[in-house]
Scaffold this motif. Structure first.
Motif, PDB file in Angstrom:
ATOM      1  N   GLN A   1      -6.605   9.428  -0.577  1.00 34.37           N
ATOM      2  CA  GLN A   1      -7.655  10.341  -0.396  1.00 34.37           C
ATOM      3  C   GLN A   1      -7.379  11.062   0.855  1.00 34.37           C
ATOM      4  O   GLN A   1      -7.622  12.408   0.892  1.00 34.37           O
ATOM      5  N   ALA A   2      -6.998  10.481   1.799  1.00 38.42           N
ATOM      6  CA  ALA A   2      -6.685  10.878   3.110  1.00 38.42           C
ATOM      7  C   ALA A   2      -5.545  12.020   3.127  1.00 38.42           C
ATOM      8  O   ALA A   2      -5.768  13.191   3.643  1.00 38.42           O
ATOM      9  N   ARG A   3      -4.661  11.592   2.461  1.00 36.42           N
ATOM     10  CA  ARG A   3      -3.547  12.690   2.274  1.00 36.42           C
ATOM     11  C   ARG A   3      -3.825  13.824   1.331  1.00 36.42           C
ATOM     12  O   ARG A   3      -3.463  14.977   1.711  1.00 36.42           O
TER      13      ARG A   3
ATOM     14  N   ALA B   1      -4.930  19.826  -0.202  1.00 38.15           N
ATOM     15  CA  ALA B   1      -6.508  20.754  -0.270  1.00 38.15           C
ATOM     16  C   ALA B   1      -7.298  20.013  -1.616  1.00 38.15           C
ATOM     17  O   ALA B   1      -7.541  20.934  -2.336  1.00 38.15           O
ATOM     18  N   THR B   2      -7.064  18.762  -1.694  1.00 38.70           N
ATOM     19  CA  THR B   2      -7.845  18.449  -3.031  1.00 38.70           C
ATOM     20  C   THR B   2      -9.066  17.525  -2.301  1.00 38.70           C
ATOM     21  O   THR B   2      -8.897  16.755  -1.364  1.00 38.70           O
ATOM     22  N   LEU B   3     -10.032  17.623  -3.034  1.00 37.59           N
ATOM     23  CA  LEU B   3     -11.428  16.797  -2.691  1.00 37.59           C
ATOM     24  C   LEU B   3     -11.063  15.222  -3.192  1.00 37.59           C
ATOM     25  O   LEU B   3     -10.571  15.084  -4.148  1.00 37.59           O
ATOM     26  N   PRO B   4     -11.879  14.317  -2.411  1.00 36.97           N
ATOM     27  CA  PRO B   4     -11.883  13.008  -2.837  1.00 36.97           C
ATOM     28  C   PRO B   4     -12.235  13.022  -4.364  1.00 36.97           C
ATOM     29  O   PRO B   4     -13.421  13.706  -4.720  1.00 36.97           O
ATOM     30  N   ASP B   5     -12.038  11.880  -5.148  1.00 41.65           N
ATOM     31  CA  ASP B   5     -12.666  11.497  -6.007  1.00 41.65           C
ATOM     32  C   ASP B   5     -13.743  10.914  -5.665  1.00 41.65           C
ATOM     33  O   ASP B   5     -13.844   9.444  -5.396  1.00 41.65           O
ATOM     34  N   TRP B   6     -15.056  11.356  -5.763  1.00 44.38           N
ATOM     35  CA  TRP B   6     -15.986  10.764  -5.243  1.00 44.38           C
ATOM     36  C   TRP B   6     -16.911   9.703  -5.960  1.00 44.38           C
ATOM     37  O   TRP B   6     -17.399   8.801  -5.222  1.00 44.38           O
ATOM     38  N   THR B   7     -16.468   9.338  -7.212  1.00 43.08           N
ATOM     39  CA  THR B   7     -16.927   8.383  -7.540  1.00 43.08           C
ATOM     40  C   THR B   7     -16.265   7.055  -7.333  1.00 43.08           C
ATOM     41  O   THR B   7     -16.732   5.863  -7.221  1.00 43.08           O
ATOM     42  N   ALA B   8     -14.940   7.157  -7.190  1.00 43.24           N
ATOM     43  CA  ALA B   8     -14.042   6.130  -6.674  1.00 43.24           C
ATOM     44  C   ALA B   8     -14.584   5.711  -5.377  1.00 43.24           C
ATOM     45  O   ALA B   8     -14.607   4.889  -4.720  1.00 43.24           O
ATOM     46  N   TRP B   9     -14.640   6.817  -4.611  1.00 47.40           N
ATOM     47  CA  TRP B   9     -15.284   6.946  -3.140  1.00 47.40           C
ATOM     48  C   TRP B   9     -16.322   6.121  -2.967  1.00 47.40           C
ATOM     49  O   TRP B   9     -16.504   5.345  -1.913  1.00 47.40           O
TER      50      TRP B   9
ATOM     51  N   PRO C   1      -7.294  -2.833   0.064  1.00 45.99           N
ATOM     52  CA  PRO C   1      -8.094  -2.002   0.755  1.00 45.99           C
ATOM     53  C   PRO C   1      -7.552  -0.752   1.303  1.00 45.99           C
ATOM     54  O   PRO C   1      -8.411   0.085   1.833  1.00 45.99           O
ATOM     55  N   LEU C   2      -6.360  -0.431   1.453  1.00 46.25           N
ATOM     56  CA  LEU C   2      -5.777   0.789   2.089  1.00 46.25           C
ATOM     57  C   LEU C   2      -5.456   1.905   0.784  1.00 46.25           C
ATOM     58  O   LEU C   2      -5.485   3.165   1.343  1.00 46.25           O
ATOM     59  N   THR C   3      -5.175   1.406  -0.398  1.00 43.39           N
ATOM     60  CA  THR C   3      -4.807   2.362  -1.276  1.00 43.39           C
ATOM     61  C   THR C   3      -5.484   3.466  -1.316  1.00 43.39           C
ATOM     62  O   THR C   3      -5.077   4.746  -1.234  1.00 43.39           O
ATOM     63  N   LEU C   4      -6.734   3.440  -1.707  1.00 44.09           N
ATOM     64  CA  LEU C   4      -7.590   4.518  -2.078  1.00 44.09           C
ATOM     65  C   LEU C   4      -7.763   5.329  -0.886  1.00 44.09           C
ATOM     66  O   LEU C   4      -7.475   6.771  -0.954  1.00 44.09           O
TER      67      LEU C   4
ATOM     68  N   SER D   1       0.750  -1.228  -0.007  1.00 43.81           N
ATOM     69  CA  SER D   1       0.059   0.105   0.024  1.00 43.81           C
ATOM     70  C   SER D   1       0.760   1.426   0.045  1.00 43.81           C
ATOM     71  O   SER D   1       1.830   1.240   0.442  1.00 43.81           O
ATOM     72  N   PRO D   2       0.539   2.357  -0.534  1.00 46.11           N
ATOM     73  CA  PRO D   2       1.020   3.536  -0.774  1.00 46.11           C
ATOM     74  C   PRO D   2       1.388   4.280   0.754  1.00 46.11           C
ATOM     75  O   PRO D   2       0.896   5.369   0.831  1.00 46.11           O
TER      76      PRO D   2
END
Length: 274
Positions: free
Chosen positions: A229-231, A237-245, A222-225, A201-202
Motif C-alpha cells: 500500500q505504501a508503494r 497513484a492508487t488509494l489503499p484498499d480501505w477494507t484491508a487497511w 506484518p510488512l506485506t500489506l 515480504s515483497p
C-alpha cells in the motif's frame, strides 16, 4: 492486571502514558538521535548522508550492473525508487524490533527508579526510527523529483498507511523488550527472524510475481500489506484498499494492546532478574 482483561482499555492507557510523559519522551528521542552521531564530524547530517549513499549504491547496482526492472516496460530508475520505498518501510520495522530485546537491559538504571515509566522506552525507539524514516522519505522524494517527477497527491495518504505499522511495531517492541530481560538469547533469534522476514515480504520483488497459491502465506507477514500500500500511494497513484487497511489496523491495535499489557504485567520482575 492481567494480559487479556484490559484489552479494551489498553489503547487508552497507551495514549495516557504518552500524553503524561510527552516531555520526557521528546527529550529521550532527541537524546537518542544525537547520541548516534556524537563525536562525528558531520554529526546529525549523517542521517541524510547514509540514505543518500545507500540510494546511490542501489542505483548503481540495480541499474548499471544487474539492469533490473520491476516491470518489463518500466525504466530502471523506477525500479530503484520502488525498491527503496519498500526498504524505507522495512528498515523502520527492523530497527525497532532489532533493538527491542536489549532496551531494558541497556537501561538498568531506569529499572531501579520507581517513578520512571519503563513503558516509554519502546516509544522512544519508535520516535527515533520515525525520525530516520522521515529523512529517508525526503531523500526518496528528492530522487523521485529528479528522475521521475512530482509524486501523485495520493502520497499524502502515506501517514495513514503507516499508522497500523506503527501500532504493530510498538506492540512487538513491548513484548520483546520484556522477553529480552528473561531470555537473553532473544537478540540472536530476532536478528535471524528479521533477515528471513525481509525475504518473505515483497521488499525486493512484487507480490504479483509469486504463484497464486503462495500469496496468502505472504500476507501473514506484518510488512506485506503496508509495503504494497505504501508503494501504491507513493508511486502508482492508487488509494489503499480501505477494507484491508481497517482489518490490519484492528489487528495492529490488538497486538499493541497485548504487548503493552504483557510489558506492564512482567515489568515488576525486571529488578529481580537484573
Amino acid at each position: 492486571m492481567n494480559l487479556l482483561g484490559n484489552l479494551f482499555t489498553a489503547p487508552y492507557e497507551i495514549l495516557r502514558v504518552i500524553r503524561k510523559n510527552h516531555t520526557l519522551i521528546r527529550g529521550l528521542i532527541w537524546r537518542e538521535i544525537f547520541s548516534r552521531y556524537r563525536g562525528s564530524t558531520l554529526g546529525i547530517l549523517w542521517s541524510f548522508v547514509n540514505p543518500l549513499l545507500m540510494l546511490g549504491v542501489y542505483a548503481f547496482v540495480f541499474t548499471a550492473v544487474l539492469k533490473a526492472q520491476w516491470t518489463q516496460s518500466g525504466p530502471r530508475s523506477e525500479f530503484v525508487m520502488i525498491l527503496y520505498a519498500g526498504l524505507i518501510v522495512f528498515n523502520f520495522f527492523a530497527e525497532c524490533v532489532n533493538r527491542a530485546p536489549s532496551l531494558v537491559i541497556a537501561n538498568v538504571n531506569y529499572v531501579k527508579k520507581v517513578v520512571f515509566p519503563l513503558e516509554v522506552l519502546p516509544i522512544v525507539t519508535l520516535g527515533a526510527a520515525a525520525f530516520q524514516l522521515a529523512i529517508n522519505l525526503i531523500v526518496w522524494f528528492i530522487f523521485h523529483l529528479v528522475w521521475i517527477g512530482i509524486p501523485s497527491a495520493t502520497i499524502l495518504c502515506l501517514p495513514i498507511v503507516l499508522l497500523p505499522l506503527v501500532a504493530m511495531t510498538a506492540g512487538v517492541s513491548w513484548f520483546l523488550a520484556s522477553l529480552g530481560v528473561f531470555l537473553r538469547d532473544v537478540n540472536q533469534v530476532i536478528g535471524i527472524a528479521i533477515t528471513v522476514l525481509m525475504y518473505l515480504s515483497p521488499v525486493f520483488y512484487p507480490l504479483s510475481t509469486l504463484p497464486p497459491q503462495f500469496r496468502p502465506f505472504m500476507l501473514l507477514s506484518p510488512l506485506t500489506l503496508v509495503v504494497e500500500q505504501a508503494r501504491g500511494v507513493m508511486l502508482w497513484a492508487t488509494l489503499p484498499d480501505w477494507t484491508a487497511w481497517f482489518v490490519y489496523f484492528l489487528i495492529s491495535i490488538l497486538v499493541a494492546s497485548l504487548g503493552f499489557n504483557w510489558f506492564r504485567l512482567t515489568k515488576r520482575g525486571f529488578a529481580d532478574v537484573l
